[in-house]
Structure formats: structure tokens, C-alpha cells
Motif scaffolding. Sequence first.
Motif, PDB file in Angstrom:
ATOM      1  N   LEU A   9      59.603  55.304  57.272  1.00 51.98           N
ATOM      2  CA  LEU A   9      60.920  55.037  56.698  1.00 51.98           C
ATOM      3  C   LEU A   9      60.774  54.405  55.329  1.00 51.98           C
ATOM      4  O   LEU A   9      59.881  53.574  55.114  1.00 51.98           O
ATOM      5  CB  LEU A   9      61.718  54.071  57.583  1.00 51.98           C
ATOM      6  CG  LEU A   9      62.029  54.506  59.004  1.00 51.98           C
ATOM      7  CD1 LEU A   9      62.698  53.377  59.770  1.00 51.98           C
ATOM      8  CD2 LEU A   9      62.915  55.739  58.993  1.00 51.98           C
ATOM      9  N   ALA A  10      61.654  54.757  54.422  1.00 46.35           N
ATOM     10  CA  ALA A  10      61.712  54.072  53.138  1.00 46.35           C
ATOM     11  C   ALA A  10      62.303  52.692  53.406  1.00 46.35           C
ATOM     12  O   ALA A  10      63.374  52.573  54.001  1.00 46.35           O
ATOM     13  CB  ALA A  10      62.570  54.857  52.157  1.00 46.35           C
ATOM     14  N   THR A  11      61.580  51.656  53.013  1.00 50.37           N
ATOM     15  CA  THR A  11      62.027  50.285  53.280  1.00 50.37           C
ATOM     16  C   THR A  11      62.459  49.557  52.012  1.00 50.37           C
ATOM     17  O   THR A  11      63.126  48.535  52.089  1.00 50.37           O
ATOM     18  CB  THR A  11      60.917  49.478  53.979  1.00 50.37           C
ATOM     19  OG1 THR A  11      59.745  49.497  53.161  1.00 50.37           O
ATOM     20  CG2 THR A  11      60.606  50.068  55.354  1.00 50.37           C
ATOM     21  N   ALA A  12      62.071  50.039  50.856  1.00 54.98           N
ATOM     22  CA  ALA A  12      62.476  49.404  49.599  1.00 54.98           C
ATOM     23  C   ALA A  12      62.233  50.364  48.445  1.00 54.98           C
ATOM     24  O   ALA A  12      61.352  51.227  48.513  1.00 54.98           O
ATOM     25  CB  ALA A  12      61.694  48.112  49.375  1.00 54.98           C
ATOM     26  N   ALA A  13      63.019  50.198  47.413  1.00 57.98           N
ATOM     27  CA  ALA A  13      62.834  50.975  46.190  1.00 57.98           C
ATOM     28  C   ALA A  13      63.000  50.033  45.009  1.00 57.98           C
ATOM     29  O   ALA A  13      63.891  49.187  44.998  1.00 57.98           O
ATOM     30  CB  ALA A  13      63.836  52.115  46.103  1.00 57.98           C
ATOM     31  N   GLU A  14      62.125  50.182  44.037  1.00 53.40           N
ATOM     32  CA  GLU A  14      62.210  49.397  42.803  1.00 53.40           C
ATOM     33  C   GLU A  14      62.302  50.374  41.634  1.00 53.40           C
ATOM     34  O   GLU A  14      61.531  51.329  41.563  1.00 53.40           O
ATOM     35  CB  GLU A  14      60.970  48.514  42.643  1.00 53.40           C
ATOM     36  CG  GLU A  14      60.932  47.744  41.349  1.00 53.40           C
ATOM     37  CD  GLU A  14      59.620  46.998  41.130  1.00 53.40           C
ATOM     38  OE1 GLU A  14      59.428  46.481  40.020  1.00 53.40           O
ATOM     39  OE2 GLU A  14      58.796  46.941  42.067  1.00 53.40           O
ATOM     40  N   LEU A  15      63.237  50.134  40.741  1.00 52.63           N
ATOM     41  CA  LEU A  15      63.370  50.942  39.529  1.00 52.63           C
ATOM     42  C   LEU A  15      62.859  50.115  38.362  1.00 52.63           C
ATOM     43  O   LEU A  15      63.268  48.967  38.190  1.00 52.63           O
ATOM     44  CB  LEU A  15      64.826  51.329  39.270  1.00 52.63           C
ATOM     45  CG  LEU A  15      65.363  52.486  40.096  1.00 52.63           C
ATOM     46  CD1 LEU A  15      65.789  52.010  41.456  1.00 52.63           C
ATOM     47  CD2 LEU A  15      66.492  53.154  39.378  1.00 52.63           C
TER      48      LEU A  15
ATOM     49  N   GLN B 138      59.283  61.909  47.963  1.00 51.06           N
ATOM     50  CA  GLN B 138      59.349  62.166  46.517  1.00 51.06           C
ATOM     51  C   GLN B 138      60.766  62.565  46.105  1.00 51.06           C
ATOM     52  O   GLN B 138      61.260  62.125  45.059  1.00 51.06           O
ATOM     53  CB  GLN B 138      58.353  63.261  46.136  1.00 51.06           C
ATOM     54  CG  GLN B 138      56.909  62.831  46.294  1.00 51.06           C
ATOM     55  CD  GLN B 138      55.947  64.009  46.247  1.00 51.06           C
ATOM     56  OE1 GLN B 138      56.275  65.124  46.647  1.00 51.06           O
ATOM     57  NE2 GLN B 138      54.739  63.744  45.770  1.00 51.06           N
ATOM     58  N   LEU B 139      61.407  63.391  46.909  1.00 56.80           N
ATOM     59  CA  LEU B 139      62.782  63.787  46.600  1.00 56.80           C
ATOM     60  C   LEU B 139      63.723  62.591  46.643  1.00 56.80           C
ATOM     61  O   LEU B 139      64.644  62.486  45.812  1.00 56.80           O
ATOM     62  CB  LEU B 139      63.255  64.874  47.562  1.00 56.80           C
ATOM     63  CG  LEU B 139      62.625  66.247  47.340  1.00 56.80           C
ATOM     64  CD1 LEU B 139      62.912  67.162  48.526  1.00 56.80           C
ATOM     65  CD2 LEU B 139      63.108  66.863  46.041  1.00 56.80           C
ATOM     66  N   LEU B 140      63.505  61.671  47.582  1.00 52.58           N
ATOM     67  CA  LEU B 140      64.316  60.462  47.644  1.00 52.58           C
ATOM     68  C   LEU B 140      64.132  59.640  46.368  1.00 52.58           C
ATOM     69  O   LEU B 140      65.100  59.192  45.762  1.00 52.58           O
ATOM     70  CB  LEU B 140      63.957  59.635  48.883  1.00 52.58           C
ATOM     71  CG  LEU B 140      64.702  58.323  49.057  1.00 52.58           C
ATOM     72  CD1 LEU B 140      66.211  58.544  49.129  1.00 52.58           C
ATOM     73  CD2 LEU B 140      64.200  57.603  50.313  1.00 52.58           C
ATOM     74  N   GLY B 141      62.878  59.457  45.947  1.00 58.22           N
ATOM     75  CA  GLY B 141      62.612  58.732  44.710  1.00 58.22           C
ATOM     76  C   GLY B 141      63.228  59.422  43.502  1.00 58.22           C
ATOM     77  O   GLY B 141      63.798  58.772  42.617  1.00 58.22           O
ATOM     78  N   LEU B 142      63.125  60.751  43.458  1.00 58.22           N
ATOM     79  CA  LEU B 142      63.735  61.503  42.363  1.00 58.22           C
ATOM     80  C   LEU B 142      65.258  61.374  42.383  1.00 58.22           C
ATOM     81  O   LEU B 142      65.895  61.286  41.320  1.00 58.22           O
ATOM     82  CB  LEU B 142      63.332  62.977  42.440  1.00 58.22           C
ATOM     83  CG  LEU B 142      61.911  63.291  41.976  1.00 58.22           C
ATOM     84  CD1 LEU B 142      61.503  64.697  42.412  1.00 58.22           C
ATOM     85  CD2 LEU B 142      61.800  63.139  40.470  1.00 58.22           C
TER      86      LEU B 142
ATOM     87  N   ILE C 218      64.862  57.161  27.341  1.00 55.88           N
ATOM     88  CA  ILE C 218      64.983  56.525  28.658  1.00 55.88           C
ATOM     89  C   ILE C 218      63.699  56.830  29.424  1.00 55.88           C
ATOM     90  O   ILE C 218      63.211  57.958  29.409  1.00 55.88           O
ATOM     91  CB  ILE C 218      66.160  57.102  29.469  1.00 55.88           C
ATOM     92  CG1 ILE C 218      67.490  56.751  28.828  1.00 55.88           C
ATOM     93  CG2 ILE C 218      66.117  56.622  30.914  1.00 55.88           C
ATOM     94  CD1 ILE C 218      68.668  57.400  29.530  1.00 55.88           C
ATOM     95  N   SER C 219      63.182  55.826  30.106  1.00 54.56           N
ATOM     96  CA  SER C 219      62.058  56.022  31.014  1.00 54.56           C
ATOM     97  C   SER C 219      62.351  55.233  32.286  1.00 54.56           C
ATOM     98  O   SER C 219      62.660  54.045  32.224  1.00 54.56           O
ATOM     99  CB  SER C 219      60.757  55.523  30.369  1.00 54.56           C
ATOM    100  OG  SER C 219      59.694  55.604  31.288  1.00 54.56           O
ATOM    101  N   VAL C 220      62.303  55.915  33.427  1.00 50.52           N
ATOM    102  CA  VAL C 220      62.561  55.270  34.714  1.00 50.52           C
ATOM    103  C   VAL C 220      61.417  55.604  35.655  1.00 50.52           C
ATOM    104  O   VAL C 220      61.065  56.773  35.827  1.00 50.52           O
ATOM    105  CB  VAL C 220      63.904  55.732  35.327  1.00 50.52           C
ATOM    106  CG1 VAL C 220      64.078  55.170  36.734  1.00 50.52           C
ATOM    107  CG2 VAL C 220      65.071  55.337  34.437  1.00 50.52           C
ATOM    108  N   GLU C 221      60.829  54.572  36.239  1.00 49.82           N
ATOM    109  CA  GLU C 221      59.811  54.751  37.273  1.00 49.82           C
ATOM    110  C   GLU C 221      60.383  54.206  38.569  1.00 49.82           C
ATOM    111  O   GLU C 221      60.962  53.117  38.585  1.00 49.82           O
ATOM    112  CB  GLU C 221      58.526  53.997  36.911  1.00 49.82           C
ATOM    113  CG  GLU C 221      57.452  54.121  37.963  1.00 49.82           C
ATOM    114  CD  GLU C 221      56.194  53.316  37.643  1.00 49.82           C
ATOM    115  OE1 GLU C 221      55.200  53.478  38.373  1.00 49.82           O
ATOM    116  OE2 GLU C 221      56.217  52.513  36.686  1.00 49.82           O
ATOM    117  N   VAL C 222      60.262  54.965  39.648  1.00 49.06           N
ATOM    118  CA  VAL C 222      60.733  54.530  40.965  1.00 49.06           C
ATOM    119  C   VAL C 222      59.516  54.257  41.830  1.00 49.06           C
ATOM    120  O   VAL C 222      58.667  55.123  42.006  1.00 49.06           O
ATOM    121  CB  VAL C 222      61.630  55.598  41.625  1.00 49.06           C
ATOM    122  CG1 VAL C 222      62.090  55.137  43.009  1.00 49.06           C
ATOM    123  CG2 VAL C 222      62.815  55.930  40.741  1.00 49.06           C
ATOM    124  N   ILE C 223      59.436  53.040  42.336  1.00 50.39           N
ATOM    125  CA  ILE C 223      58.388  52.661  43.280  1.00 50.39           C
ATOM    126  C   ILE C 223      59.044  52.613  44.657  1.00 50.39           C
ATOM    127  O   ILE C 223      59.923  51.783  44.913  1.00 50.39           O
ATOM    128  CB  ILE C 223      57.779  51.268  42.945  1.00 50.39           C
ATOM    129  CG1 ILE C 223      57.340  51.203  41.486  1.00 50.39           C
ATOM    130  CG2 ILE C 223      56.650  50.942  43.912  1.00 50.39           C
ATOM    131  CD1 ILE C 223      56.264  52.180  41.102  1.00 50.39           C
TER     132      ILE C 223
END
Length: 137
Positions: A88-94, A46-50, A74-79
Motif C-alpha cells: 500500500l502507498a503509505t505516504a507521498a512527498e512532493l 508509478q502511475l499513482l506517483g505520476l 517547473i520541476s516536481v519529484e514525487v517520493i
Amino acid sequence: MTVMSIRLQSIPGTEVALGWAGAHSVVVDRPEGRAGGQGLGFNGGQLLGLAIGGCFCNDLHYVAHEMGVRLASISVEVILQLEGSPLLATAAELRVSLRAEEAEADLDALVRRAEESSTVSNSLARGLPVRLSRLPG
């Protein structure tokens, strides 16, 4: 070169950590019932996404100021995708939605410039080295 120092310290009587940088703090924990977690704070994913999303929100503001654009919202969602063991985090989508006060503002250019200058996203994409050293006691 800019250097930041972020500290974390366990909170006595808990298995929770308090992290701080300057005058700002955050509670770090695991989900309730997992490895002593009490669900009192954010976990690492969660901290990584934040960090990814929060940095991008700041970058949108920086670029908007440079371009003379007044942002209304502004609205940003992190998947964040996590896989494997260790996890491991393998991908992030904003997913970004924003509105400007001025109808003629070039929001596509603003988003593109923010993406190009995003400290956290670009650091991760380029493979940030992490070194660990154990200090005495």
C-alpha cells in the motif's frame, strides 16, 4: 459535477494493458519477470506517483494563470512510500522547484494555492472511496 471515464484493455498476445482517456493512452505493466510482466509500461505505484505529480504540475499552471505569473520552469519529484502486504502507498512527498519570468512573483503563495486546489492529492488525503463491480465477460 464532472465525470471522467478511463478505460483499460489487455493487449492481445501480451500480459500488458493499454489505458486510455479520450485521445491519450498509457501502457500499464509489471516489472520484467514479475507475474508475466515485460517492463513495457508503468506499474500502478508509478502511475499513482505520476497522477500526484502530474496533477500538481497542472495546478501550478492553473494558479499561475490566475495570479498572472508566467512560469519559466517547473520541476516536481514525487517520493512514494509503499509498505506491507498487500503493498500500500503509505505516504507521498512532493519536491517542487519552479522559476517565474518575473523576479517579484510570489512563488510561495503560488505553491500554497496549488497545494490547496490539487485534485489528486486532496482526493487521496480525504480517503477516496473505490467500488468494484464485475461485469460479464
